[in-house]
Design a protein around this motif. Sequence first.
Motif, PDB file in Angstrom:
ATOM      1  N   TRP A  53      38.140 -22.752 -48.450  1.00  0.00           N
ATOM      2  CA  TRP A  53      39.482 -22.175 -48.442  1.00  0.00           C
ATOM      3  C   TRP A  53      40.266 -22.555 -47.193  1.00  0.00           C
ATOM      4  N   PHE A  54      41.564 -22.800 -47.386  1.00  0.00           N
ATOM      5  CA  PHE A  54      42.499 -23.125 -46.314  1.00  0.00           C
ATOM      6  C   PHE A  54      43.783 -22.342 -46.559  1.00  0.00           C
ATOM      7  N   LEU A  55      44.624 -22.213 -45.538  1.00  0.00           N
ATOM      8  CA  LEU A  55      45.981 -21.693 -45.710  1.00  0.00           C
ATOM      9  C   LEU A  55      46.955 -22.842 -45.524  1.00  0.00           C
ATOM     10  N   SER A  56      48.070 -22.781 -46.253  1.00  0.00           N
ATOM     11  CA  SER A  56      49.024 -23.885 -46.221  1.00  0.00           C
ATOM     12  C   SER A  56      50.413 -23.408 -46.616  1.00  0.00           C
ATOM     13  N   ASP A  57      51.411 -24.201 -46.260  1.00  0.00           N
ATOM     14  CA  ASP A  57      52.800 -23.941 -46.654  1.00  0.00           C
ATOM     15  C   ASP A  57      52.995 -24.379 -48.108  1.00  0.00           C
ATOM     16  N   LYS A  58      53.577 -23.503 -48.907  1.00  0.00           N
ATOM     17  CA  LYS A  58      53.815 -23.807 -50.323  1.00  0.00           C
ATOM     18  C   LYS A  58      54.631 -25.086 -50.526  1.00  0.00           C
ATOM     19  N   THR A  95      48.181 -18.050 -54.712  1.00  0.00           N
ATOM     20  CA  THR A  95      49.214 -17.266 -54.025  1.00  0.00           C
ATOM     21  C   THR A  95      48.940 -15.760 -54.089  1.00  0.00           C
ATOM     22  N   GLU A  96      47.761 -15.371 -54.496  1.00  0.00           N
ATOM     23  CA  GLU A  96      47.421 -13.950 -54.597  1.00  0.00           C
ATOM     24  C   GLU A  96      47.436 -13.315 -53.194  1.00  0.00           C
ATOM     25  N   PRO A  97      48.253 -12.276 -52.997  1.00  0.00           N
ATOM     26  CA  PRO A  97      48.354 -11.641 -51.675  1.00  0.00           C
ATOM     27  C   PRO A  97      47.015 -11.180 -51.097  1.00  0.00           C
ATOM     28  N   ALA A  98      46.121 -10.656 -51.927  1.00  0.00           N
ATOM     29  CA  ALA A  98      44.832 -10.160 -51.420  1.00  0.00           C
ATOM     30  C   ALA A  98      44.003 -11.295 -50.828  1.00  0.00           C
ATOM     31  N   ILE A  99      44.043 -12.463 -51.425  1.00  0.00           N
ATOM     32  CA  ILE A  99      43.284 -13.614 -50.909  1.00  0.00           C
ATOM     33  C   ILE A  99      43.906 -14.109 -49.612  1.00  0.00           C
ATOM     34  N   ILE A 100      45.227 -14.219 -49.593  1.00  0.00           N
ATOM     35  CA  ILE A 100      45.915 -14.665 -48.376  1.00  0.00           C
ATOM     36  C   ILE A 100      45.639 -13.698 -47.233  1.00  0.00           C
ATOM     37  N   GLU A 101      45.701 -12.407 -47.512  1.00  0.00           N
ATOM     38  CA  GLU A 101      45.440 -11.406 -46.474  1.00  0.00           C
ATOM     39  C   GLU A 101      44.005 -11.521 -45.949  1.00  0.00           C
ATOM     40  N   LYS A 102      43.062 -11.794 -46.837  1.00  0.00           N
ATOM     41  CA  LYS A 102      41.656 -11.935 -46.432  1.00  0.00           C
ATOM     42  C   LYS A 102      41.462 -13.140 -45.504  1.00  0.00           C
ATOM     43  N   LEU A 103      42.172 -14.226 -45.776  1.00  0.00           N
ATOM     44  CA  LEU A 103      42.012 -15.462 -45.013  1.00  0.00           C
ATOM     45  C   LEU A 103      42.826 -15.493 -43.719  1.00  0.00           C
ATOM     46  N   TYR A 104      43.887 -14.720 -43.674  1.00  0.00           N
ATOM     47  CA  TYR A 104      44.851 -14.774 -42.567  1.00  0.00           C
ATOM     48  C   TYR A 104      44.293 -14.118 -41.306  1.00  0.00           C
ATOM     49  N   ASN A 105      44.582 -14.729 -40.155  1.00  0.00           N
ATOM     50  CA  ASN A 105      44.292 -14.074 -38.878  1.00  0.00           C
ATOM     51  C   ASN A 105      45.451 -14.335 -37.918  1.00  0.00           C
ATOM     52  N   LYS A 106      45.419 -13.684 -36.780  1.00  0.00           N
ATOM     53  CA  LYS A 106      46.531 -13.727 -35.818  1.00  0.00           C
ATOM     54  C   LYS A 106      46.895 -15.158 -35.402  1.00  0.00           C
ATOM     55  N   ALA A 107      45.917 -16.051 -35.298  1.00  0.00           N
ATOM     56  CA  ALA A 107      46.184 -17.438 -34.908  1.00  0.00           C
ATOM     57  C   ALA A 107      47.088 -18.146 -35.914  1.00  0.00           C
ATOM     58  N   ASP A 108      47.125 -17.672 -37.145  1.00  0.00           N
ATOM     59  CA  ASP A 108      47.968 -18.291 -38.171  1.00  0.00           C
ATOM     60  C   ASP A 108      49.450 -18.016 -37.951  1.00  0.00           C
ATOM     61  N   ASP A 109      49.773 -17.095 -37.040  1.00  0.00           N
ATOM     62  CA  ASP A 109      51.176 -16.823 -36.706  1.00  0.00           C
ATOM     63  C   ASP A 109      51.871 -18.052 -36.127  1.00  0.00           C
ATOM     64  N   VAL A 110      51.096 -19.009 -35.635  1.00  0.00           N
ATOM     65  CA  VAL A 110      51.675 -20.264 -35.126  1.00  0.00           C
ATOM     66  C   VAL A 110      52.369 -21.015 -36.261  1.00  0.00           C
ATOM     67  N   TRP A 111      51.827 -20.912 -37.466  1.00  0.00           N
ATOM     68  CA  TRP A 111      52.339 -21.679 -38.610  1.00  0.00           C
ATOM     69  C   TRP A 111      53.203 -20.860 -39.558  1.00  0.00           C
TER      70      TRP A 111
END
Length: 166
Positions: A53-58, A95-111
């Motif tokens: 899993w990764f986070l990314s801009d849509k 794009t499920e909010p629960a998955i994004i919330e699980k993966l997200y951490n404070k360092a992701d605020d940079v992006w």
Amino acid sequence: MSTENLKQTEAILKLKELAEDIKFALMATDLQAKPAHVIPMTTKEVDEDGNIWFLSDKNSTHNQNILTEGFAHLFYSKGTSMEFLSVYGQASIVTEPAIIEKLYNKADDVWFEGVNDPNISAIKISPLQSHYWDTKNGIITTLFNLGLNIITGEKRDLGAQGELHI
């Protein structure tokens, strides 16, 4: 280097160990193009099924490539310990909010503008073919053993490589 092909649980554990330890991957999308589109990505997690899993801009190019093609190739490299991983897999945008919330951490605020940023998405890579190289002992020991192999002709263990069948 010995060959150790791993299956199911062992394969998932090795994939998780390497991907989460190395952390950063080069992700190639638009694989039919020459050259493919390649970007660095931070691994957020490897789940119990072996999905990465990764986070990314849509609106990113790699997200658009995934929506069009549906595949990605990941390359992990940790030269200091001589660990490498190649993963080709089915890619999807989540794009499920629960998955994004699980993966997200404070360092992701940079992006992103926080976990509720409307442009945030998750990328899920389900491995179809994976191969690893793991010296187990780090670069110094591996180079020392390689030198001894050359000098003495003796075959010392340089580590393992193999397919990961998930």
